[in-house]
Design a protein around this motif. Sequence first.
Motif, mmCIF file in Angstrom:
data_model
loop_
_atom_site.group_PDB
_atom_site.id
_atom_site.type_symbol
_atom_site.label_atom_id
_atom_site.label_comp_id
_atom_site.label_asym_id
_atom_site.label_seq_id
_atom_site.Cartn_x
_atom_site.Cartn_y
_atom_site.Cartn_z
ATOM 1 N N MET A 1 41.108 34.288 41.096
ATOM 2 C CA MET A 1 40.347 34.998 42.114
ATOM 3 C C MET A 1 39.836 34.042 43.182
ATOM 4 S SD MET A 1 40.650 38.076 41.350
ATOM 5 C CE MET A 1 39.568 38.667 42.633
ATOM 6 N N ASP A 2 39.621 32.791 42.814
ATOM 7 C CA ASP A 2 39.165 31.813 43.792
ATOM 8 C C ASP A 2 40.184 31.679 44.919
ATOM 9 O OD1 ASP A 2 37.268 29.585 44.572
ATOM 10 O OD2 ASP A 2 39.130 28.454 44.376
ATOM 11 N N VAL A 3 41.468 31.675 44.553
ATOM 12 C CA VAL A 3 42.530 31.575 45.560
ATOM 13 C C VAL A 3 42.524 32.800 46.467
ATOM 14 C CG1 VAL A 3 45.022 31.428 45.923
ATOM 15 C CG2 VAL A 3 43.949 30.142 44.066
ATOM 16 N N VAL A 4 42.362 33.976 45.872
ATOM 17 C CA VAL A 4 42.360 35.218 46.650
ATOM 18 C C VAL A 4 41.247 35.216 47.684
ATOM 19 C CG1 VAL A 4 42.038 37.724 46.498
ATOM 20 C CG2 VAL A 4 43.415 36.532 44.779
ATOM 21 N N TYR A 5 40.063 34.739 47.284
ATOM 22 C CA TYR A 5 38.927 34.757 48.193
ATOM 23 C C TYR A 5 38.998 33.647 49.247
ATOM 24 C CZ TYR A 5 36.719 38.152 45.081
ATOM 25 O OH TYR A 5 36.438 39.277 44.350
ATOM 26 N N ARG A 6 39.700 32.570 48.954
ATOM 27 C CA ARG A 6 39.771 31.455 49.900
ATOM 28 C C ARG A 6 40.916 31.584 50.894
ATOM 29 N NH1 ARG A 6 36.829 26.819 48.683
ATOM 30 N NH2 ARG A 6 35.690 26.886 46.708
ATOM 31 N N ASP A 7 42.042 32.136 50.447
ATOM 32 C CA ASP A 7 43.235 32.190 51.289
ATOM 33 C C ASP A 7 43.179 33.430 52.188
ATOM 34 O OD1 ASP A 7 45.756 32.201 52.433
ATOM 35 O OD2 ASP A 7 46.749 31.533 50.590
ATOM 36 N N ALA A 8 43.142 33.222 53.481
ATOM 37 C CA ALA A 8 43.011 34.333 54.439
ATOM 38 C C ALA A 8 44.244 35.220 54.483
ATOM 39 C CB ALA A 8 42.726 33.779 55.833
ATOM 40 N N ARG A 9 45.356 34.768 53.889
ATOM 41 C CA ARG A 9 46.565 35.588 53.894
ATOM 42 C C ARG A 9 46.468 36.758 52.917
ATOM 43 N NH1 ARG A 9 50.856 30.955 52.774
ATOM 44 N NH2 ARG A 9 49.156 30.449 51.326
ATOM 45 N N PHE A 10 45.557 36.676 51.960
ATOM 46 C CA PHE A 10 45.372 37.785 51.026
ATOM 47 C C PHE A 10 44.574 38.898 51.696
ATOM 48 C CE2 PHE A 10 46.364 34.547 47.886
ATOM 49 C CZ PHE A 10 47.092 35.255 46.946
ATOM 50 N N SER A 11 44.947 40.136 51.384
ATOM 51 C CA SER A 11 44.226 41.282 51.943
ATOM 52 C C SER A 11 42.975 41.574 51.118
ATOM 53 C CB SER A 11 45.130 42.523 51.931
ATOM 54 O OG SER A 11 44.390 43.679 52.278
ATOM 55 N N VAL A 12 41.841 41.719 51.806
ATOM 56 C CA VAL A 12 40.592 42.033 51.102
ATOM 57 C C VAL A 12 40.551 43.506 50.694
ATOM 58 C CG1 VAL A 12 39.276 40.215 52.230
ATOM 59 C CG2 VAL A 12 39.383 42.501 53.279
ATOM 60 N N ASN A 13 41.541 44.300 51.155
ATOM 61 C CA ASN A 13 41.606 45.712 50.778
ATOM 62 C C ASN A 13 42.520 45.952 49.584
ATOM 63 O OD1 ASN A 13 39.876 46.688 52.823
ATOM 64 N ND2 ASN A 13 41.526 46.521 54.319
ATOM 65 N N ALA A 14 43.091 44.902 49.021
ATOM 66 C CA ALA A 14 43.955 45.049 47.845
ATOM 67 C C ALA A 14 43.164 45.670 46.701
ATOM 68 C CB ALA A 14 44.516 43.691 47.440
ATOM 69 N N ARG A 15 43.807 46.567 45.932
ATOM 70 C CA ARG A 15 43.132 47.246 44.833
ATOM 71 C C ARG A 15 43.066 46.321 43.609
ATOM 72 N NH1 ARG A 15 43.345 49.486 49.033
ATOM 73 N NH2 ARG A 15 43.900 51.656 49.436
ATOM 74 N N MET A 16 41.918 46.332 42.961
ATOM 75 C CA MET A 16 41.739 45.552 41.737
ATOM 76 C C MET A 16 41.958 46.476 40.535
ATOM 77 S SD MET A 16 41.178 42.505 42.678
ATOM 78 C CE MET A 16 40.905 41.937 41.008
ATOM 79 N N ILE A 17 42.845 46.074 39.615
ATOM 80 C CA ILE A 17 43.127 46.893 38.438
ATOM 81 C C ILE A 17 43.126 46.029 37.181
ATOM 82 C CG2 ILE A 17 44.533 48.531 39.760
ATOM 83 C CD1 ILE A 17 47.005 47.244 38.468
ATOM 84 N N ALA A 18 42.867 46.678 36.057
ATOM 85 C CA ALA A 18 43.029 46.049 34.747
ATOM 86 C C ALA A 18 44.204 46.741 34.082
ATOM 87 C CB ALA A 18 41.759 46.228 33.912
ATOM 88 N N TYR A 19 45.165 45.950 33.605
ATOM 89 C CA TYR A 19 46.362 46.518 32.997
ATOM 90 C C TYR A 19 46.389 46.176 31.519
ATOM 91 C CZ TYR A 19 51.253 47.430 31.916
ATOM 92 O OH TYR A 19 52.401 47.895 31.334
ATOM 93 N N ASP A 20 46.552 47.191 30.678
ATOM 94 C CA ASP A 20 46.561 47.004 29.234
ATOM 95 C C ASP A 20 47.987 46.697 28.777
ATOM 96 O OD1 ASP A 20 45.989 46.917 26.589
ATOM 97 O OD2 ASP A 20 45.520 49.036 26.360
ATOM 98 N N GLY A 21 48.376 45.428 28.888
ATOM 99 C CA GLY A 21 49.717 45.020 28.496
ATOM 100 C C GLY A 21 50.159 43.797 29.264
#
Length: 261
Positions: A1-21
């Motif tokens: 998550m540190d990379v996601v928050y630091r890298d401006a190329r990632f979209s802040v609107n991306a959906r966060m999900i938990a996947y069981d598998g």
Amino acid sequence: MDVVYRDARFSVNARMIAYDGPVHELFHMQTKAKPRVALHLLKLVDTANRRNITVKTSVQELHRQIYEKGLTPSITKLNKVKEVQVEGTALLTEKGGFATALTGRETAFLQMLLQGKRGEISISLPYPDSDGAEKTIQRRISFFVKGLSKKVKTSFVDGRFHFNVDMKLRVSISERIFPFDMDEDYKKMGTVLEKEIQSEYQDLLLKCQKLKIDPFGFGLHARAYEYDEWKKVQNEWTQAFSQAKVNIVTHVDIKGNGNIK
């Protein structure tokens, strides 16, 4: 998550999900009748959120929830049997660890308490049998929530927070698989629904308090209306919430019962 928050190329609107598998099952999923995986999952989460069977938490929203002391995070939960499907909502601890999962029905109650009436809310509840006899077909009643208003009264008494929630629901009956005279006894039906909804909320609240999580955001009300007491426990809010007294009272107004008898 540190990379996601630091890298401006990632979209802040991306959906966060938990996947069981295994996550690679999602990355290598092949669907003939559906678009590419990223678009399919995006549509899946957004549609489920409009139906209020899961939350919709973006990267930016998750960041806010983790650093907000008055509530704990919640994200979409997926699983895969034959196809990927929305299972409900994953509730996280204040540090972002997995705490428990809510079903789609439990999520609907969470959403009503969090943000009121948004999108489609359809709920199916058991109808209590007066004779208590065993039945092949369980008596259930389903309804749509057409409107909702709520008021939260916050106080601090005897060393713990008290939250009194008053909810008014306007509902329309969508399915009833047992005989009942709605013309004469619609008030009785409303009373039954009130008790069942209150029971569902009490079970959900007790579940969260035992786990010391607050996905409802009651800490926001504590900070707004009992700031002096909130300051003392703001860094241990989940512990304070686990000891809080929460009372939810519902008022159901049945506005529709279908077009035919």
